[in-house]
Design a protein around this motif. Sequence first.
Motif, mmCIF file in Angstrom:
data_model
loop_
_atom_site.group_PDB
_atom_site.id
_atom_site.type_symbol
_atom_site.label_atom_id
_atom_site.label_comp_id
_atom_site.label_asym_id
_atom_site.label_seq_id
_atom_site.Cartn_x
_atom_site.Cartn_y
_atom_site.Cartn_z
ATOM 1 N N GLU A 17 0.835 -1.205 0.000
ATOM 2 C CA GLU A 17 0.000 0.000 0.000
ATOM 3 C C GLU A 17 0.868 1.252 0.000
ATOM 4 O O GLU A 17 2.019 1.217 0.434
ATOM 5 C CB GLU A 17 -0.910 0.024 1.229
ATOM 6 N N CYS A 18 0.299 2.348 -0.473
ATOM 7 C CA CYS A 18 1.012 3.633 -0.510
ATOM 8 C C CYS A 18 0.619 4.547 0.641
ATOM 9 O O CYS A 18 1.363 5.466 0.973
ATOM 10 C CB CYS A 18 0.725 4.352 -1.830
ATOM 11 N N GLU A 19 -0.559 4.324 1.216
ATOM 12 C CA GLU A 19 -1.076 5.175 2.284
ATOM 13 C C GLU A 19 -1.186 4.383 3.588
ATOM 14 O O GLU A 19 -1.688 3.254 3.587
ATOM 15 C CB GLU A 19 -2.460 5.718 1.920
ATOM 16 N N PRO A 20 -0.754 4.967 4.694
ATOM 17 C CA PRO A 20 -0.879 4.274 5.977
ATOM 18 C C PRO A 20 -2.324 4.224 6.457
ATOM 19 O O PRO A 20 -3.174 4.996 6.013
ATOM 20 C CB PRO A 20 -0.016 5.112 6.920
ATOM 21 N N ILE A 21 -2.581 3.315 7.355
ATOM 22 C CA ILE A 21 -3.884 3.158 7.996
ATOM 23 C C ILE A 21 -3.714 3.484 9.471
ATOM 24 O O ILE A 21 -2.721 3.106 10.100
ATOM 25 C CB ILE A 21 -4.398 1.710 7.841
ATOM 26 N N ARG A 22 -4.676 4.189 10.027
ATOM 27 C CA ARG A 22 -4.670 4.526 11.450
ATOM 28 C C ARG A 22 -5.742 3.687 12.132
ATOM 29 O O ARG A 22 -6.866 3.599 11.643
ATOM 30 C CB ARG A 22 -4.976 6.010 11.632
ATOM 31 N N ALA A 23 -5.389 3.054 13.223
ATOM 32 C CA ALA A 23 -6.333 2.282 14.031
ATOM 33 C C ALA A 23 -6.309 2.834 15.443
ATOM 34 O O ALA A 23 -5.239 3.155 15.963
ATOM 35 C CB ALA A 23 -5.948 0.807 14.036
ATOM 36 N N THR A 24 -7.478 2.950 16.046
ATOM 37 C CA THR A 24 -7.557 3.423 17.423
ATOM 38 C C THR A 24 -8.439 2.480 18.225
ATOM 39 O O THR A 24 -9.537 2.135 17.797
ATOM 40 C CB THR A 24 -8.108 4.862 17.508
ATOM 41 N N VAL A 25 -7.918 2.069 19.364
ATOM 42 C CA VAL A 25 -8.633 1.217 20.308
ATOM 43 C C VAL A 25 -9.077 2.118 21.451
ATOM 44 O O VAL A 25 -8.256 2.804 22.063
ATOM 45 C CB VAL A 25 -7.706 0.100 20.845
ATOM 46 N N PHE A 26 -10.380 2.132 21.725
ATOM 47 C CA PHE A 26 -10.938 2.958 22.792
ATOM 48 C C PHE A 26 -11.376 2.076 23.958
ATOM 49 O O PHE A 26 -11.940 1.012 23.751
ATOM 50 C CB PHE A 26 -12.154 3.736 22.282
ATOM 51 N N GLY A 27 -11.119 2.533 25.174
ATOM 52 C CA GLY A 27 -11.542 1.798 26.362
ATOM 53 C C GLY A 27 -10.851 0.458 26.499
ATOM 54 O O GLY A 27 -11.483 -0.552 26.770
ATOM 55 N N TYR A 28 -9.516 0.451 26.326
ATOM 56 C CA TYR A 28 -8.785 -0.809 26.367
ATOM 57 C C TYR A 28 -8.700 -1.380 27.777
ATOM 58 O O TYR A 28 -8.844 -0.685 28.779
ATOM 59 C CB TYR A 28 -7.378 -0.643 25.789
#
Length: 119
Positions: A56-67
């Motif tokens: 891929e050329c573009e990064p992906i952002r992942a966010t975990v809430f309330g871990y």
Amino acid sequence: MGFNINIDLAGAKDKSLSKLLLSSARQYLREYGEVRDLSLDSAARSISLEILPVGECEPIRATVFGYGLATDGSGRGHLTFEDLAFSRQWLTMLATRLLPDKRLPLPSGTPMGLLQTLL
């Protein structure tokens, strides 16, 4: 005359833990892509991760809430969460479908006791 030192201990702890978790995430996810950033916010109980997937050329952002952390009956550690979001809507929808119990298995050998103390 006194010294006024304003030390953000929680922020310093979060930065240190973020670096430690970034190193672990890079090893754990290396076959899927390059983990570029990981930041932990213990006050908000969130973890954000940026990864450039293989091919891929573009990064992906992942966010975990309330871990949180949990151990199942077999002793396997899991990262639990209240919500999970990605910078790609289709990934958020897929994660919601594939992770209905809102937990991700952690690599075997994860020091759960230490993590629970630090997080």
